[in-house]
Motif scaffolding. Structure first.
Motif, short mmCIF file in Angstrom:
data_model
loop_
_atom_site.label_atom_id
_atom_site.label_comp_id
_atom_site.label_asym_id
_atom_site.label_seq_id
_atom_site.Cartn_x
_atom_site.Cartn_y
_atom_site.Cartn_z
N SER A 90 42.21 -3.49 44.04
CA SER A 90 42.87 -4.64 43.42
C SER A 90 44.13 -5.03 44.19
CB SER A 90 43.23 -4.31 41.97
OG SER A 90 42.07 -4.11 41.20
N GLU B 25 44.95 -12.41 48.90
CA GLU B 25 45.03 -13.68 48.20
C GLU B 25 46.42 -14.29 48.33
OE1 GLU B 25 44.77 -15.11 43.56
OE2 GLU B 25 43.27 -13.68 44.28
N SER C 186 35.00 1.38 41.93
CA SER C 186 36.06 0.84 41.07
C SER C 186 35.81 1.06 39.58
CB SER C 186 36.26 -0.65 41.34
OG SER C 186 36.94 -0.83 42.56
N ALA D 268 40.16 1.90 42.27
CA ALA D 268 40.21 0.56 41.68
C ALA D 268 41.58 -0.08 41.89
CB ALA D 268 39.89 0.64 40.19
N ALA D 269 42.63 0.70 41.74
CA ALA D 269 43.99 0.17 41.94
C ALA D 269 44.21 -0.22 43.39
CB ALA D 269 45.02 1.21 41.51
N ARG E 82 42.27 -17.98 45.61
CA ARG E 82 41.31 -17.11 44.92
C ARG E 82 39.88 -17.43 45.36
NH1 ARG E 82 41.32 -14.23 40.15
NH2 ARG E 82 43.38 -13.59 40.94
N LEU F 247 43.10 -6.81 47.51
CA LEU F 247 42.61 -8.17 47.29
C LEU F 247 43.77 -9.10 46.89
CD1 LEU F 247 39.26 -7.48 45.40
CD2 LEU F 247 39.57 -8.19 47.78
N ALA F 248 44.69 -8.59 46.10
CA ALA F 248 45.86 -9.39 45.70
C ALA F 248 46.72 -9.71 46.92
CB ALA F 248 46.67 -8.64 44.65
N ALA G 164 34.86 -1.49 45.97
CA ALA G 164 34.86 -2.24 44.72
C ALA G 164 33.53 -2.09 43.99
CB ALA G 164 35.14 -3.72 45.00
#
Length: 205
Positions: free
Chosen positions: A138, A145, A127, A134-135, A172, A141-142, A123
Motif C-alpha cells: 500500500s 500515485e 496482502s 500489505a502495508a 489513481r 502504490l501510494a 499484492a
C-alpha cells in the motif's frame, strides 16, 4: 589473574565481517521471488540463487519472510529510481508522465516482463493474509500515485496539461494502468507501447 583475563578478552578478534555483498545477494533473491512468488520459493531456492550457505542466510535475515521484506525494499528502491530517471528526461510535466508510462511498457515486456513486478505479485499473493507485506504494498502504490499526481501538477503549472484535469483521480487511474501493464507482461501478452501510451495520455487532454 583478573588482569590476565581482561587482556585475554581484549585480545579477542572482532566478529568476522560479512563475506558477501548485501545488494548483490538481494538482487538475486528479488529475481527468484519475482519469478516464483513467495510461497513457491524455498530457502534452498534462495541459498542457491544468492550463492550463500543456509547458515549465512539465517544469520543475516533470520527467516524467509525477512529475506522477502529486504528483497521487497531493494526492488522498490531500484524501480523507484528507474521511474524517476525516466521522468527526468522530459522537459514538461506532460512529457515526464509519457516517459514514465513508456518506462512501464519497457519493463513489462521480454524477460523483464515475464519476471513480473514484485509489488503486484505481493499484492495478489500475500496482502490478504500478511499485514506487514500489505502495508509495504500500500505504501509503495501510494508513493507511486503521489509521484504521478505531482507530475500532473507540474504539467498544469507549465501549461502542458489542462487545469481541468483532476490530478488525484487521474493519478489513481494511471496507477491502475501501469500495474495492469505488469500483469499483462507477466502473462506474456504483447504490448503495443506507443499505441497504449497514446491512449493513456488522452486522460491528460
Amino acid at each position: 589473574m583478573q588482569k590476565a583475563a581482561r587482556r585475554s578478552q581484549s585480545a579477542r578478534p572482532p566478529g568476522r565481517p560479512r563475506e558477501f555483498d548485501m545488494d548483490t545477494a538481494l538482487d538475486r533473491a528479488v529475481r527468484v521471488f519475482r519469478e516464483r512468488g513467495y510461497h513457491a520459493t524455498s530457502i534452498g531456492d534462495l541459498t542457491a540463487a544468492m550463492r550463500l550457505a543456509t547458515g549465512s542466510v539465517y544469520k543475516a535475515f533470520r527467516d524467509k519472510h525477512a529475506v522477502f521484506l529486504a528483497a521487497f525494499e531493494r526492488y522498490t528502491a531500484l524501480r523507484q529510481e528507474q521511474t524517476r530517471s525516466a521522468a527526468r528526461r522530459g522537459t514538461s510535466g506532460r512529457e515526464q508522465i509519457r516517459n514514465v508510462l513508456l518506462s512501464y511498457v519497457e519493463h513489462s515486456q521480454g524477460v523483464e516482463g515475464r519476471r513480473g513486478c514484485l509489488v503486484v505479485g505481493s499484492a495478489v499473493e500475500l496482502s490478504a493474509r500478511d499485514p506487514v507485506v500489505a502495508a509495504r504494498v500500500s505504501a509503495q502504490l501510494a508513493t507511486n500515485e503521489k509521484f504521478i499526481a505531482g507530475l500532473i501538477h507540474e504539467g498544469q503549472a507549465d501549461g502542458s496539461i489542462p487545469r481541468h484535469v483532476r490530478a488525484d483521480d487521474t493519478a489513481r487511474l494511471m496507477i491502475c494502468i501501469t500495474q495492469g501493464m505488469r500483469v499483462v507482461g507477466k502473462a506474456r501478452l504483447p504490448l503495443d507501447g506507443e499505441r497504449l501510451v497514446g491512449v493513456a495520455m488522452k486522460l491528460l487532454a
